[in-house]
Write a protein that holds these residues in place. Structure first.
Motif, PDB file in Angstrom:
ATOM      1  N   MET A   1      56.614 -11.448  40.792  1.00  0.00           N
ATOM      2  CA  MET A   1      57.880 -11.875  41.400  1.00  0.00           C
ATOM      3  C   MET A   1      57.716 -13.212  42.138  1.00  0.00           C
ATOM      4  O   MET A   1      58.548 -14.108  42.016  1.00  0.00           O
TER       5      MET A   1
ATOM      6  N   PHE B   1      51.627  -8.811  51.119  1.00  0.00           N
ATOM      7  CA  PHE B   1      51.761  -7.599  51.928  1.00  0.00           C
ATOM      8  C   PHE B   1      53.236  -7.267  52.155  1.00  0.00           C
ATOM      9  O   PHE B   1      53.643  -6.103  52.070  1.00  0.00           O
ATOM     10  N   PHE B   2      54.022  -8.289  52.420  1.00  0.00           N
ATOM     11  CA  PHE B   2      55.456  -8.078  52.619  1.00  0.00           C
ATOM     12  C   PHE B   2      56.062  -7.351  51.407  1.00  0.00           C
ATOM     13  O   PHE B   2      56.765  -6.353  51.558  1.00  0.00           O
ATOM     14  N   CYS B   3      55.759  -7.835  50.230  1.00  0.00           N
ATOM     15  CA  CYS B   3      56.324  -7.218  49.018  1.00  0.00           C
ATOM     16  C   CYS B   3      55.821  -5.792  48.830  1.00  0.00           C
ATOM     17  O   CYS B   3      56.571  -4.893  48.461  1.00  0.00           O
ATOM     18  N   ARG B   4      54.538  -5.590  49.082  1.00  0.00           N
ATOM     19  CA  ARG B   4      53.987  -4.240  48.930  1.00  0.00           C
ATOM     20  C   ARG B   4      54.612  -3.305  49.969  1.00  0.00           C
ATOM     21  O   ARG B   4      54.877  -2.144  49.696  1.00  0.00           O
ATOM     22  N   GLN B   5      54.834  -3.814  51.170  1.00  0.00           N
ATOM     23  CA  GLN B   5      55.457  -3.001  52.212  1.00  0.00           C
ATOM     24  C   GLN B   5      56.878  -2.618  51.814  1.00  0.00           C
ATOM     25  O   GLN B   5      57.441  -1.658  52.305  1.00  0.00           O
ATOM     26  N   ARG B   6      57.457  -3.362  50.907  1.00  0.00           N
ATOM     27  CA  ARG B   6      58.791  -2.995  50.428  1.00  0.00           C
ATOM     28  C   ARG B   6      58.712  -2.117  49.177  1.00  0.00           C
ATOM     29  O   ARG B   6      59.702  -1.895  48.515  1.00  0.00           O
ATOM     30  N   GLY B   7      57.488  -1.707  48.823  1.00  0.00           N
ATOM     31  CA  GLY B   7      57.329  -0.744  47.741  1.00  0.00           C
ATOM     32  C   GLY B   7      56.984  -1.327  46.388  1.00  0.00           C
ATOM     33  O   GLY B   7      56.902  -0.611  45.395  1.00  0.00           O
ATOM     34  N   LEU B   8      56.775  -2.650  46.323  1.00  0.00           N
ATOM     35  CA  LEU B   8      56.430  -3.252  45.040  1.00  0.00           C
ATOM     36  C   LEU B   8      54.927  -3.129  44.803  1.00  0.00           C
ATOM     37  O   LEU B   8      54.134  -3.298  45.728  1.00  0.00           O
ATOM     38  N   SER B   9      54.547  -2.881  43.559  1.00  0.00           N
ATOM     39  CA  SER B   9      53.126  -2.859  43.239  1.00  0.00           C
ATOM     40  C   SER B   9      52.590  -4.282  43.370  1.00  0.00           C
ATOM     41  O   SER B   9      53.353  -5.243  43.263  1.00  0.00           O
ATOM     42  N   PRO B  10      51.284  -4.432  43.601  1.00  0.00           N
ATOM     43  CA  PRO B  10      50.738  -5.790  43.701  1.00  0.00           C
ATOM     44  C   PRO B  10      51.045  -6.628  42.456  1.00  0.00           C
ATOM     45  O   PRO B  10      51.336  -7.824  42.562  1.00  0.00           O
TER      46      PRO B  10
ATOM     47  N   ASP C   1      53.669  -6.376  40.441  1.00  0.00           N
ATOM     48  CA  ASP C   1      55.063  -6.795  40.477  1.00  0.00           C
ATOM     49  C   ASP C   1      55.276  -7.854  41.551  1.00  0.00           C
ATOM     50  O   ASP C   1      56.078  -8.775  41.377  1.00  0.00           O
TER      51      ASP C   1
END
Lengths: 258, 482
Positions: free
Chosen positions: B448, B433-442, B444
């Motif tokens: 990552m 969720f943190f990564c998605r909240q920063r705009g990354l697709s699931p 990616d």
């Protein structure tokens, strides 16, 4: 910019939000205060698109779009930013890598060119200095081994890099000493602009000494029970939440502020 | 939960990219295995009598052996009589003299794989020995290497040009009867790569082999032998792909490394054999024996592997630390997705004094993947002051996969230091969720986080391989958080 209407939500069948109404216009800063368990963080999480909440009613419109219908990453790319209460650690992924991926995801979405390595590096270094952080932290794994204060600064660093349209700050002041609080506030204040709105979720008035909100709302048991200007926060500080919530337990239908 | 699970499932479900088949006229021998087949293979390669005898000894030994059953992998019994043991592109019968003589179809295949021999070799400074099914088709940069005395050629060629070296070292690390698959390989191996670095020479470029199984119903049994003489250094890269087929194909290779005094061998593998489809149909059985021998003092052998393909992997790249102060290293990333199974790890055998070994194993399991780390650290009585450090981490994506760890530690020398650390974790909802909240697709985000998990291993890979490995993990993973 943001219209929340009659929003109700539950977790595992337990109602948490029981009809939230809130309108936030561009240029405004709203503080959402309330005792523990009142639903403050749930509200921020739902706006940012975290899974695990069941929306049982109401709507949230953001820049004319149905926010609840958008996946979390699309909300982020459209300018919704959540500064986390408990930022997670991502071992092996450097801060700078995450920042670059995030910044470029947003730029791509807006049809802008990705920043090249040099431009990105000079931008990020400038912001790191502004947040009074050590450049070395750019090359450390995301939040790994960071102190509580470092994690929060790191959240604000991400925020000022991403220049959100709507910033949600979830208990950003918790666990900060006074120096860190000043730096974090400086970062937040630097983003104040007529095009941007912010919602500060906080338990204490302390943060509001540094970031002056336009509106203060008191959330209790899933409802906004009172709204006012900055003076409301000071009043709360003097009298405590019981001043408002004492009534509320006896008469839960009373006093929806908006 | 359900949303991230489904995105992970999607990510995991991405298709295999190298599953094309190249249509070439092939020289194929009939199915089945017998002494006659061994003789036929040897004759096709015009081998000397001693090598035929060596093969026959291996074959006879193999007949007495049974496949290993201790590994934590499950598959129906292999019918060794239903397999083809030699297949070669026909136009290659007389062997190519230069790249111009290589079948253009074949070169196109390599281009599809992203390794145009000409450019890749020149741009990257990599000398490539490409093994297509059973024969080595082209070896680039041979001349440049021979100027400094390095021999780098196909195994069959080396048998004729450097018989004394082959005779001296072949089977000296992995004896013919070492294990079931090594014995089979010794009997029927068709080609592979040979490399000899003379004393004191630092190989001026990365050497590389690209393996590809193309023909149907064919087993691939290549043999790699690398000898670094005293004070020599070589970095060797191995890559693998195969077409998509519904039936399983066997790959039973043997790699032998010999490092003399103060010599260093760095062997890197990016294995992307076809893993089979989502239901576990087809795919390569990768039953490989890889072993290095630190024969001299201060010798160093380092294995780095990224294993993403194969239906079943059975592989334990090992180092025998005979020389005093010699060093063995094993860095591994293994990924099992869908119905893939892997039982992989290493063996570090400490014999010399003050020998040192490091093992870093990162296992990623997704879908219904089954993964076992199996590692042996043995410190002989003679290994005074030996040290080992083992770190063994598993990452689980989804709730239907499994990870197992089987460490074996045998210490007969009281002054030895052996450390073992292990962890099992999963990608958390919070990280995703943190990564998605920063705009990354699931996709990616998962890629990552997984790449971060593997970082300690990737940093051991040569640059161009590291990039490839990262991409490969991204592709192989599409879809798994729980």
């Amino acid at each position: 910019m943001l219209h929340i209407k009659d929003l109700t939500a539950e977790v595992d069948g337990k109602p948490i939000l029981k009809g939230i109404n809130l309108t936030v216009n561009a240029g405004e800063i709203h503080a959402v205060m309330g005792p523990n368990g009142s639903g403050k963080s749930t509200l921020a999480s739902i706006l940012a698109g975290r899974d695990g909440y069941e929306i049982t009613g109401g709507s949230v419109m953001y820049q004319g779009k149905d926010l609840l219908d958008m996946p979390a990453e699309d909300r982020a790319r459209d300018g919704v930013f959540l500064a986390f209460q408990y930022p997670v650690e991502i071992p092996g992924v450097s801060n700078i890598y995450l920042l670059k991926a995030a910044v470029n995801a947003r730029r791509r979405h807006r049809g802008m060119q990705e920043l090249d390595a040099m431009d990105f590096l000079s931008l990020v270094k400038e912001k790191v200095r502004f947040m009074e952080m050590d450049e070395k932290m750019l090359y450390r794994a995301v939040n790994e081994g960071f102190s509580g204060g470092e994690k929060k600064r790191n959240e604000i660093l991400q925020m000022i890099m991403l220049e959100p349209t709507l910033a949600l700050l979830d208990e950003t002041d918790s666990g900060l000493d006074i120096d860190a609080l000043k730096v974090v506030s400086k970062g937040v204040n630097s983003l104040r602009s007529p095009e941007r709105a912010m919602i500060l979720v906080t338990h204490y008035q302390r943060l509001l000494d540094y970031i002056t909100p336009d509106y203060v709302h008191v959330l209790s048991a899933g409802r906004i029970i009172k709204s006012g200007g900055p003076e409301l926060a000071l009043e709360l500080e003097r009298q405590g939440y019981a001043w408002l919530t004492g009534d509320q337990k006896d008469a839960p239908s009373k006093g929806v502020a908006q | 939960m359900s949303q991230s699970q489904s995105t992970i499932d999607e990510i995991i479900s991405k298709d295999y990219e190298h599953g094309f088949e190249t249509l070439l006229e092939m020289d194929v021998i009939p199915r089945g295995l017998s002494e006659d087949v061994v003789r036929l293979i040897s004759a096709k390669k015009n081998e000397p009598q001693w090598l035929l005898e060596w093969r026959l000894a291996a074959y006879r030994h193999w007949l007495t052996m049974t496949p290993p059953e201790w590994a934590n992998v499950h598959y129906p019994a292999i019918d060794y009589q239903d397999m083809i043991y030699y297949a070669a592109p026909k136009s290659q019968k007389d062997g190519p003299k230069s790249l111009d003589e290589v079948d253009p179809e074949l070169l196109k295949t390599y281009e599809k794989l992203g390794i145009p021999l000409h450019e890749r070799a020149i741009l990257a400074g990599v000398a490539v020995d490409a093994v297509f099914d059973s024969v080595s088709v082209a070896t680039t940069f041979k001349d440049k290497l021979s100027e400094v005395g390095i021999v780098f050629c196909s195994f069959s060629e080396a048998v004729h040009t450097h018989p004394e070296l082959i005779k001296q070292y072949l089977g000296s690390v992995v004896p013919v009867g070492d294990n079931f698959y090594a014995a089979l390989n010794s009997a029927v191996f068709s080609d592979g790569s040979f490399c000899y670095i003379p004393p004191g020479v630092r190989c001026p470029m990365e050497l590389s082999t690209y393996f590809r199984i193309n023909a149907k119903n064919t087993g691939q049994f290549e043999r790699t032998l690398i000898v670094a003489d005293a004070g020599a250094y070589v970095s060797y890269l191995e890559g693998c792909t195969a077409p998509m087929r519904d039936e399983n194909q066997l790959h039973a290779a043997v790699v032998e490394l010999v490092a003399m005094e103060k010599a260093q061998i760095k062997y890197s593998t990016v294995q992307n054999w076809y893993p089979g489809d989502k239901e576990g149909k087809g795919g390569i059985y990768n039953f490989v024996t890889k072993r290095g021998d630190c024969r001299g003092d201060y010798a160093k052998i380092s294995w780095t592997q990224v294993e993403t393909g194969s239906a079943i992997t059975w592989k334990y790249p090992s180092v025998v630390l005979k020389g005093d102060h010699s060093v063995g290293e094993f860095y591994s990333v293994a990924l099992t997705n869908h119905r893939q199974q892997a039982d992989t790890g290493t063996k570090m055998i400490h014999i010399g004094r003050n020998t040192k070994s490091t093992v870093v194993s990162k296992g990623i399991s997704a879908g219904f993947g089954q993964q076992s780390y199996r590692g042996l650290v043995r410190v002989a009585k003679s290994a005074v002051g030996a040290r080992n450090y083992t770190q063994c981490d598993s990452l689980l994506l989804g709730d239907k996969c499994q990870a197992h760890t089987f460490p074996y530690i045998e210490v007969k020398q009281p002054s030895a230091t052996v450390e073992h650390e292990a962890s099992t974790s999963r990608i958390s909802e919070d990280q995703l969720f943190f990564c998605r909240q920063r705009g990354l697709s699931p996709e990616d985000a998962v890629s990552m986080i997984v790449n971060g998990f593997c970082k300690e291993v990737f940093k051991e890979l040569p640059m161009e391989f590291a990039v490839e490995a990262q991409k490969l993990l991204g592709v192989s993973l599409e879809g798994s958080v729980g």
